[in-house]
Scaffold this active site. Structure first.
Site, PDB file in Angstrom:
ATOM      1  N   ARG A 291       0.806  -1.215   0.000  1.00 14.70           N
ATOM      2  CA  ARG A 291       0.000   0.000   0.000  1.00 14.70           C
ATOM      3  C   ARG A 291       0.845   1.275   0.000  1.00 14.70           C
ATOM      4  NH1 ARG A 291      -5.188  -0.119   2.323  1.00 14.70           N
ATOM      5  NH2 ARG A 291      -4.515  -1.987   3.430  1.00 14.70           N
ATOM      6  N   ARG A 327     -13.170  -1.678  -1.594  1.00  8.00           N
ATOM      7  CA  ARG A 327     -12.703  -1.312  -0.249  1.00  8.00           C
ATOM      8  C   ARG A 327     -13.791  -0.687   0.632  1.00  8.00           C
ATOM      9  NH1 ARG A 327      -9.309   1.771   1.000  1.00  8.00           N
ATOM     10  NH2 ARG A 327      -8.289   0.538   2.598  1.00  8.00           N
ATOM     11  N   CYS A 359     -26.390  -4.125  -7.824  1.00  7.56           N
ATOM     12  CA  CYS A 359     -27.595  -4.405  -7.045  1.00  7.56           C
ATOM     13  C   CYS A 359     -27.257  -4.894  -5.644  1.00  7.56           C
ATOM     14  CB  CYS A 359     -28.463  -5.418  -7.771  1.00  7.56           C
ATOM     15  SG  CYS A 359     -28.844  -4.883  -9.431  1.00  7.56           S
TER      16      CYS A 359
END
Ligand SMILES: *Cc1c(COP(=O)(O)O)cnc(C)c1O
Length: 429
Positions: A291, A327, A359
């Protein structure tokens, strides 16, 4: 540091107007800044330079070959968690001898492949796995370099799904059991014990747990060094980035009024904290950032399709969904969202949910978020989407995967083309 900023009232990545990239490649679209990734890599490399080290980029954070090539060319090593990731690294021109292979459930086939390619080490997470690796290496007439992944049992203030260094997590071998496992491993014919590894979790924004874990594991490292001559200590990844802040600079003061910047652990602070305890082990140190290198180097561009009001609530329905960036749905994580056309200081604000077309009620990017007044067709940038973004994308709702582009200076290129509907059924029999 990152290279997203407003210039002439348009959000740019380095010297490229993001509206132009969206125009050319369509949305939803991930855009990455090569300059930002390299800057992060080089700053980490420089900070840790006092120690013999390898920076093993955690491929799972963003595994596009163009990103891997960028880092391989810069001299990076790689932390892989599957045979597929090893295949990708090789396809990007990476060196297998600079790959460490982590993961709690490596398959027979993956272990064989990694042995054939001669990876730098297998990070072993259980005794059963150790037995398997020994046998597979024996059947291939070779030896497997193995590092023991230990679980230091430290508490980390992060989302429970990405905390990995507590004793109740599935990862690693309990610290007090590790020496015994090593003793068994040392008697195995096809195993070389080469290192100790740990990884306590992800999105960690304080130095305390890193230092605490290193100090807890260091005595074992020294013991194994004197007994078996191990070569390295890998301290894993996990350094967090800022998601929540007014960090997009521009000419208008609009963003400066937003939430104050959260505390960020800088690369220098992180290294300054871990350097003293690491110096003492006098071994090669492996860092496994994911990250930290790529998170703030990417955005997801999406267009507002419809605006909708139900009762008191306003919604902006955008063309990206949870299948493109999961996320927020998975970790309840916050992403800054900004219009690519910079709002003027006087722009009114509206509180709204920014949601996708999938959905699921969990298909949202922001809830009750104060945004400048939006219109249909507006282009938005979901910030800090470079890590655990595209790699977690799926075809849910039979939506083609988003495309990816890479910016370098004033140039940009497509690094993943858009899937077609034909692609969606291509592999079905
Ligand atoms: C995921 C992972 C990393 C990278 O984590 P970041 O939080 O992205 O830095 C490093 N090492 C191992 C073993 C991992 O599983």
């Amino acid at each position: 540091m990152h290279s997203f900023h407003y210039r002439d009232s348009q959000l740019h990545c380095e010297d490229v107007d993001l509206a132009q990239v969206a125009q050319e490649f369509g949305t939803p679209l991930y855009v990455y800044s090569a300059g930002t990734i390299l800057d992060h890599y080089q700053r980490l490399d420089a900070a840790i330079a006092p120690l013999d080290h390898l920076i093993c980029y955690a491929v799972k954070a963003n595994s596009n070959r163009a990103i891997l090539k960028l880092l391989a060319d810069a001299g990076a090593s790689f932390d892989i968690v599957s045979g597929g990731e090893l295949f990708r690294v090789l396809a990007a021109g990476g060196d297998p001898a600079k790959c460490t292979f982590a993961g709690v459930g490596k398959s027979h086939e993956e272990i064989e492949y990694a042995l054939e390619q001669r990876v730098y080490s297998f990070n072993v997470e259980s005794e059963a796995e150790l037995d398997d690796i020994d046998q597979i290496a024996a059947s291939k007439g070779t030896r497997a370099p193995v590092a023991l992944r230990v679980n230091p049992d430290v508490d980390v203030a992060t989302h429970e799904y990405i905390s990995t260094g507590k004793s109740e997590n599935k990862f690693g071998i309990a610290l007090d059991h590790a020496a015994a496992v090593c003793e068994r491993a040392a008697k195995m014919r096809n195993i070389d014990i080469v290192g100790v590894q740990m990884h306590i979790g992800s999105q960690i924004n304080e130095t305390r747990p890193f230092v605490e874990a290193i100090k807890k594991v260091a005595p074992l490292v020294l013991e194994l060094k004197s007994k078996y001559g191990i070569k390295f200590f890998s301290v894993g990844g996990g350094v967090g980035i800022v998601y929540e802040s007014s960090f997009v600079s521009g000419s208008s003061s609009w963003w400066k009024e937003q939430a104050p910047a959260r505390h960020q652990l800088s690369i220098q602070q992180y290294v300054d904290a871990i350097l003293p305890p690491l110096r003492e082990v006098k071994l090669r140190i492996l860092l496994e950032p994911g990250r930290l290198l790529v998170g703030n180097a990417g955005v997801l561009l999406t267009r507002v399709r419809y605006l909708k009001q139900t009762g008191r609530k306003k919604f902006a329905i955008v063309d990206a969904g949870m299948n493109d960036l999961i996320r927020p749905a998975l970790y309840h994580s916050y992403h800054e969202i900004v219009p690519v056309a910079e709002p003027s200081t006087s722009t009114k604000r509206d509180e709204m949910d920014i949601v996708g077309p999938v959905c699921e009620t969990g298909d949202f990017f922001a809830r009750d978020r104060k945004m400048p007044v939006l219109r249909e067709g507006d282009l938005l940038a979901i910030m800090s989407a470079g890590a655990y973004g595209f790699v977690m994308a799926s075809n849910y709702n039979s939506r083609p995967l988003p495309v990816e582009a890479l910016v370098r200076g004033d140039k940009f290129e497509l690094i993943r083309k858009r899937q077609t509907w034909e692609d969606l059924i291509h592999d079905e029999l």
